[in-house]
Design a protein around this motif. Sequence first.
Motif, PDB file in Angstrom:
ATOM      1  N   ILE A  55       0.851  -1.179   0.000  1.00 50.35           N
ATOM      2  CA  ILE A  55       0.000   0.000   0.000  1.00 50.35           C
ATOM      3  C   ILE A  55       0.891   1.234   0.000  1.00 50.35           C
ATOM      4  CG2 ILE A  55      -1.798   1.260   1.230  1.00 50.35           C
ATOM      5  CD1 ILE A  55      -2.620  -1.363   2.505  1.00 50.35           C
ATOM      6  N   PRO A  56       0.704   2.165  -0.938  1.00 52.39           N
ATOM      7  CA  PRO A  56       1.534   3.383  -0.971  1.00 52.39           C
ATOM      8  C   PRO A  56       1.398   4.195   0.310  1.00 52.39           C
ATOM      9  CG  PRO A  56       0.379   3.089  -3.044  1.00 52.39           C
ATOM     10  CD  PRO A  56      -0.205   2.097  -2.084  1.00 52.39           C
ATOM     11  N   VAL A  57       2.425   4.994   0.583  1.00 57.94           N
ATOM     12  CA  VAL A  57       2.430   5.848   1.769  1.00 57.94           C
ATOM     13  C   VAL A  57       2.902   7.247   1.391  1.00 57.94           C
ATOM     14  CG1 VAL A  57       2.929   3.888   3.271  1.00 57.94           C
ATOM     15  CG2 VAL A  57       4.812   5.320   2.450  1.00 57.94           C
ATOM     16  N   LEU A  58       2.557   8.204   2.246  1.00 60.48           N
ATOM     17  CA  LEU A  58       3.131   9.533   2.190  1.00 60.48           C
ATOM     18  C   LEU A  58       4.041   9.665   3.402  1.00 60.48           C
ATOM     19  CD1 LEU A  58       0.114  11.768   1.078  1.00 60.48           C
ATOM     20  CD2 LEU A  58       2.244  11.411  -0.178  1.00 60.48           C
ATOM     21  N   LEU A  59       5.321   9.885   3.162  1.00 59.74           N
ATOM     22  CA  LEU A  59       6.325   9.950   4.217  1.00 59.74           C
ATOM     23  C   LEU A  59       6.623  11.405   4.544  1.00 59.74           C
ATOM     24  CD1 LEU A  59       8.423   8.290   5.904  1.00 59.74           C
ATOM     25  CD2 LEU A  59      10.025   8.710   4.027  1.00 59.74           C
ATOM     26  N   TYR A  60       6.499  11.758   5.833  1.00 58.72           N
ATOM     27  CA  TYR A  60       6.774  13.128   6.246  1.00 58.72           C
ATOM     28  C   TYR A  60       8.255  13.467   6.047  1.00 58.72           C
ATOM     29  CZ  TYR A  60       2.255  13.931   8.539  1.00 58.72           C
ATOM     30  OH  TYR A  60       0.920  14.131   8.809  1.00 58.72           O
ATOM     31  N   MET A  61       8.485  14.614   5.406  1.00 56.79           N
ATOM     32  CA  MET A  61       9.821  15.166   5.289  1.00 56.79           C
ATOM     33  C   MET A  61       9.915  16.461   6.096  1.00 56.79           C
ATOM     34  SD  MET A  61      10.414  14.570   1.203  1.00 56.79           S
ATOM     35  CE  MET A  61      12.146  15.017   1.273  1.00 56.79           C
ATOM     36  N   LEU A  68      -0.458  30.097   6.769  1.00 56.92           N
ATOM     37  CA  LEU A  68      -1.423  31.192   6.830  1.00 56.92           C
ATOM     38  C   LEU A  68      -2.514  31.075   5.768  1.00 56.92           C
ATOM     39  CD1 LEU A  68      -2.264  33.871   8.120  1.00 56.92           C
ATOM     40  CD2 LEU A  68      -0.722  35.035   6.518  1.00 56.92           C
ATOM     41  N   PHE A  69      -2.148  30.674   4.564  1.00 54.74           N
ATOM     42  CA  PHE A  69      -3.105  30.665   3.449  1.00 54.74           C
ATOM     43  C   PHE A  69      -3.532  29.260   3.038  1.00 54.74           C
ATOM     44  CE2 PHE A  69      -0.577  34.593   2.904  1.00 54.74           C
ATOM     45  CZ  PHE A  69      -1.599  35.511   3.088  1.00 54.74           C
ATOM     46  N   VAL A  70      -3.274  28.272   3.891  1.00 55.36           N
ATOM     47  CA  VAL A  70      -3.701  26.904   3.612  1.00 55.36           C
ATOM     48  C   VAL A  70      -5.203  26.779   3.843  1.00 55.36           C
ATOM     49  CG1 VAL A  70      -3.513  24.487   4.329  1.00 55.36           C
ATOM     50  CG2 VAL A  70      -1.461  25.910   4.176  1.00 55.36           C
ATOM     51  N   GLY A  71      -5.916  26.156   2.921  1.00 54.72           N
ATOM     52  CA  GLY A  71      -7.360  26.007   3.033  1.00 54.72           C
ATOM     53  C   GLY A  71      -7.766  25.031   4.112  1.00 54.72           C
ATOM     54  N   ALA A  72      -9.016  25.148   4.580  1.00 60.32           N
ATOM     55  CA  ALA A  72      -9.529  24.245   5.612  1.00 60.32           C
ATOM     56  C   ALA A  72      -9.452  22.804   5.134  1.00 60.32           C
ATOM     57  CB  ALA A  72     -10.968  24.615   5.957  1.00 60.32           C
ATOM     58  N   ARG A  73      -9.846  22.555   3.910  1.00 60.43           N
ATOM     59  CA  ARG A  73      -9.645  21.269   3.244  1.00 60.43           C
ATOM     60  C   ARG A  73      -8.992  21.587   1.914  1.00 60.43           C
ATOM     61  NH1 ARG A  73     -13.625  16.855   4.358  1.00 60.43           N
ATOM     62  NH2 ARG A  73     -12.327  17.022   6.206  1.00 60.43           N
ATOM     63  N   ALA A  74      -7.689  21.612   1.924  1.00 59.08           N
ATOM     64  CA  ALA A  74      -6.931  22.182   0.811  1.00 59.08           C
ATOM     65  C   ALA A  74      -6.714  21.218  -0.344  1.00 59.08           C
ATOM     66  CB  ALA A  74      -5.579  22.689   1.310  1.00 59.08           C
ATOM     67  N   ALA A  75      -6.557  19.940  -0.044  1.00 59.21           N
ATOM     68  CA  ALA A  75      -6.243  18.978  -1.105  1.00 59.21           C
ATOM     69  C   ALA A  75      -6.757  17.602  -0.722  1.00 59.21           C
ATOM     70  CB  ALA A  75      -4.741  18.937  -1.357  1.00 59.21           C
ATOM     71  N   THR A  76      -6.909  16.755  -1.726  1.00 60.99           N
ATOM     72  CA  THR A  76      -7.348  15.379  -1.507  1.00 60.99           C
ATOM     73  C   THR A  76      -6.518  14.437  -2.357  1.00 60.99           C
ATOM     74  OG1 THR A  76      -9.629  16.099  -1.075  1.00 60.99           O
ATOM     75  CG2 THR A  76      -9.285  13.771  -1.602  1.00 60.99           C
ATOM     76  N   VAL A  77      -6.055  13.362  -1.743  1.00 61.18           N
ATOM     77  CA  VAL A  77      -5.391  12.289  -2.487  1.00 61.18           C
ATOM     78  C   VAL A  77      -6.426  11.187  -2.685  1.00 61.18           C
ATOM     79  CG1 VAL A  77      -3.542  10.574  -2.503  1.00 61.18           C
ATOM     80  CG2 VAL A  77      -3.139  12.840  -1.518  1.00 61.18           C
ATOM     81  N   LEU A 113      -1.859   5.096   2.758  1.00 60.43           N
ATOM     82  CA  LEU A 113      -3.006   5.500   1.939  1.00 60.43           C
ATOM     83  C   LEU A 113      -3.968   4.331   1.751  1.00 60.43           C
ATOM     84  CD1 LEU A 113      -1.061   7.636  -0.689  1.00 60.43           C
ATOM     85  CD2 LEU A 113      -2.192   8.404   1.405  1.00 60.43           C
ATOM     86  N   ARG A 114      -4.619   3.921   2.826  1.00 61.25           N
ATOM     87  CA  ARG A 114      -5.525   2.773   2.786  1.00 61.25           C
ATOM     88  C   ARG A 114      -6.898   3.142   2.245  1.00 61.25           C
ATOM     89  NH1 ARG A 114      -3.361  -1.348   5.788  1.00 61.25           N
ATOM     90  NH2 ARG A 114      -1.749  -0.783   7.320  1.00 61.25           N
ATOM     91  N   ASN A 115      -7.322   4.384   2.493  1.00 61.47           N
ATOM     92  CA  ASN A 115      -8.687   4.789   2.155  1.00 61.47           C
ATOM     93  C   ASN A 115      -8.789   5.324   0.734  1.00 61.47           C
ATOM     94  OD1 ASN A 115      -9.484   4.184   4.825  1.00 61.47           O
ATOM     95  ND2 ASN A 115      -8.802   6.213   5.499  1.00 61.47           N
TER      96      ASN A 115
END
Length: 248
Positions: free
Chosen positions: A150-156, A185-194, A165-167
Amino acid sequence: MPYLRLMYGSKFIDQYAIEFGSPLTIGRKDTNHIVINNLAVSGMHARIESNKDGIFLIDLESKNGTFVNGKTTIKCQLKDGDEIVVGKHKMFYSEAEGGKRTSSMTSAIAPSANGLDETMVLDTSKHRAMISSILTGAVPGKGGKRKSPIPVLLYMKGGSGKVVLRNKFTRIGKEKSNDIVAKGLFVGARAATVTKRNDGYYVTHMNGLSRTRINGKKINTAQKLEHGDILSLGTLRMKFLSKPKKAS
């Protein structure tokens, strides 16, 4: 006037005109304009919007996803002849003139296969897998073994560890309710979706002045993630890993 034809199998159920500036909501709740009382459909499943740029279909973070021409979608512009799948129902989009709404609100009731409580069935992973196999035409494998990791997003930067990324949807944004919280400061409440699709994982920028970037470049449309890609948003920086580590 463009319209949608709602079908269950080969049975025609209803037809809905799409009026400019008047959105149509789709879901199990009877407050929707298009009510589909089916165990695979979320209460508020999807929405049809229209503006000067065209007609758009938007998935409302449904549990089982919304499919256009066989592919899951978060938001897409509809074209004449597009086939939309919601649960076990299909809708066909037409730009032909003269589409008339046969009813302002309807209940498209599909028979339950086994009489189980619909909400309980909808929440089981077995049912989600069944719906996925029906939509994709895939044959479930035997033994339950995974052929690939299962792919992952690794914090850098901006966190520690990794997010598996199970869901179907992994949500990124400033609000704590997101799967991944991104500060700025300018990041949206729900800014992006994978989003997990049949052919891989795609990232879509949703809102906020701070844009989502892949490998340093701003994205304007859904972009497929490749092994090693760097996703950045605000102070967040993560690496997408989809392949197993090589043995040393």
